[in-house]
Write a protein that holds these residues in place. Structure first.
Motif, short mmCIF file in Angstrom:
data_model
loop_
_atom_site.label_atom_id
_atom_site.label_comp_id
_atom_site.label_asym_id
_atom_site.label_seq_id
_atom_site.Cartn_x
_atom_site.Cartn_y
_atom_site.Cartn_z
N VAL A 1 0.86 -1.25 0.01
CA VAL A 1 0.07 0.09 0.02
C VAL A 1 1.07 1.07 -0.24
O VAL A 1 2.05 1.39 0.74
N GLN A 2 0.44 2.10 -0.66
CA GLN A 2 1.19 3.39 -0.90
C GLN A 2 0.47 4.65 -0.95
O GLN A 2 -0.62 4.52 -1.79
N LEU A 3 0.64 5.59 0.10
CA LEU A 3 -0.19 6.71 -0.13
C LEU A 3 0.82 7.98 -0.37
O LEU A 3 1.86 8.13 0.50
N GLN A 4 0.59 8.74 -1.28
CA GLN A 4 1.62 9.77 -1.89
C GLN A 4 0.83 11.13 -1.77
O GLN A 4 -0.05 11.46 -2.57
N ALA A 5 1.21 11.97 -0.80
CA ALA A 5 0.83 13.09 -0.57
C ALA A 5 1.48 14.30 -1.24
O ALA A 5 3.03 13.95 -1.24
N GLY A 14 -3.78 33.60 4.96
CA GLY A 14 -4.86 34.16 4.16
C GLY A 14 -5.03 33.53 2.85
O GLY A 14 -6.21 33.54 2.23
N GLY A 15 -3.87 32.63 2.21
CA GLY A 15 -3.62 32.22 1.20
C GLY A 15 -4.40 30.65 1.28
O GLY A 15 -4.96 30.21 2.12
N SER A 16 -4.40 29.92 -0.18
CA SER A 16 -4.99 28.63 -0.07
C SER A 16 -3.86 27.62 -0.52
O SER A 16 -3.18 27.94 -1.52
N LEU A 17 -4.04 26.40 -0.29
CA LEU A 17 -3.42 25.30 -0.90
C LEU A 17 -4.35 24.07 -1.09
O LEU A 17 -5.16 24.06 -0.34
N ARG A 18 -3.92 23.21 -2.11
CA ARG A 18 -4.91 21.93 -2.22
C ARG A 18 -3.84 20.77 -2.17
O ARG A 18 -3.02 20.60 -2.93
N LEU A 19 -4.03 20.03 -1.13
CA LEU A 19 -3.29 18.78 -0.82
C LEU A 19 -3.92 17.56 -1.73
O LEU A 19 -5.03 17.53 -1.78
N SER A 20 -3.09 16.92 -2.30
CA SER A 20 -3.70 15.53 -2.87
C SER A 20 -2.96 14.31 -2.03
O SER A 20 -2.03 14.26 -1.64
N CYS A 21 -3.66 13.21 -2.14
CA CYS A 21 -3.20 11.94 -1.69
C CYS A 21 -3.69 10.96 -2.71
O CYS A 21 -4.81 10.39 -2.78
N ALA A 22 -2.61 10.34 -3.41
CA ALA A 22 -2.86 9.54 -4.29
C ALA A 22 -2.35 7.99 -3.81
O ALA A 22 -1.48 7.66 -3.19
N ASN A 76 -8.58 7.02 -7.20
CA ASN A 76 -7.97 6.47 -6.04
C ASN A 76 -7.48 7.81 -5.31
O ASN A 76 -6.03 7.78 -4.87
N THR A 77 -8.00 8.89 -5.13
CA THR A 77 -7.17 10.17 -4.76
C THR A 77 -8.15 10.98 -3.58
O THR A 77 -9.47 11.20 -4.09
N ALA A 78 -7.57 11.35 -2.58
CA ALA A 78 -8.17 12.09 -1.62
C ALA A 78 -7.57 13.61 -1.74
O ALA A 78 -6.38 13.78 -2.08
N TYR A 79 -8.52 14.66 -1.36
CA TYR A 79 -8.05 16.01 -1.22
C TYR A 79 -8.12 16.71 0.02
O TYR A 79 -9.17 16.39 0.67
N LEU A 80 -7.50 17.60 0.23
CA LEU A 80 -7.62 18.62 1.31
C LEU A 80 -7.72 19.95 0.67
O LEU A 80 -6.25 20.36 0.40
N GLU A 81 -8.66 20.63 0.57
CA GLU A 81 -8.77 22.04 0.34
C GLU A 81 -8.49 22.98 1.60
O GLU A 81 -9.33 22.96 2.31
N MET A 82 -7.54 23.61 1.49
CA MET A 82 -7.03 24.69 2.57
C MET A 82 -7.34 26.20 2.11
O MET A 82 -6.41 26.54 1.36
N ASN A 83 -8.09 26.74 2.93
CA ASN A 83 -8.38 28.12 2.62
C ASN A 83 -7.89 28.97 3.88
O ASN A 83 -8.17 28.55 5.04
N SER A 84 -8.05 30.29 3.74
CA SER A 84 -7.63 31.46 4.97
C SER A 84 -6.66 30.68 5.75
O SER A 84 -6.75 30.71 7.09
#
Length: 126
Positions: A1-5, A14-22, A76-84
């Motif tokens: 099993v591999q999870l690649q963030a 105040g900015g934003s980032l979007r994290l992915s996890c494949a 097969n991907t999860a995301y985390l949208e981070m704002n503010s």
């Protein structure tokens, strides 16, 4: 099993980032996905979790209203949208997967998770 963030980086407050996890090597659609973070000198803490079918999501108080967890079972991907983003958000962010089938409200504990990614660094400048 591999999870690649991925997706971490340097952002202004105040900015934003979007994290992915494949994910690979597991039946992604049967796994609850979670995001945790660990700041320097701190314990790993829960950020958010999402149920298998995206019906339910669960957030730490620090993430409510600012972060959004999502998933794409076809990719097969999860995301985390981070704002503010705030100066207290910098940490290494980890994605995790579990086959546990209890209520999603139980998924705030790191011990619930079977698999972990390697982490992606988030830095916030003030």
């Amino acid at each position: 099993v591999q999870l690649q963030a991925s997706g971490g980086g340097l952002v202004q407050a105040g900015g934003s980032l979007r994290l992915s996890c494949a994910a690979s090597g597991l039946t992604f659609a049967n796994s609850v996905m979670g995001w945790f973070r660990q700041g320097q000198g701190k314990e790993r803490e829960f950020v958010a979790a999402i149920s298998r079918s995206s019906i339910s999501a669960y957030y730490a108080d620090s993430a409510k209203g600012r972060f959004a967890i999502s998933r794409d079972n076809a990719e097969n991907t999860a995301y985390l949208e981070m704002n503010s983003l705030k100066p207290e958000d910098p940490a290494t962010y980890y994605c995790a997967a579990t086959r546990d089938r209890r209520s999603i409200a139980n998924y705030g504990s790191p011990g619930t998770y079977d698999y972990w990614g390697q982490g992606t660094q988030v830095t916030v400048s003030s």
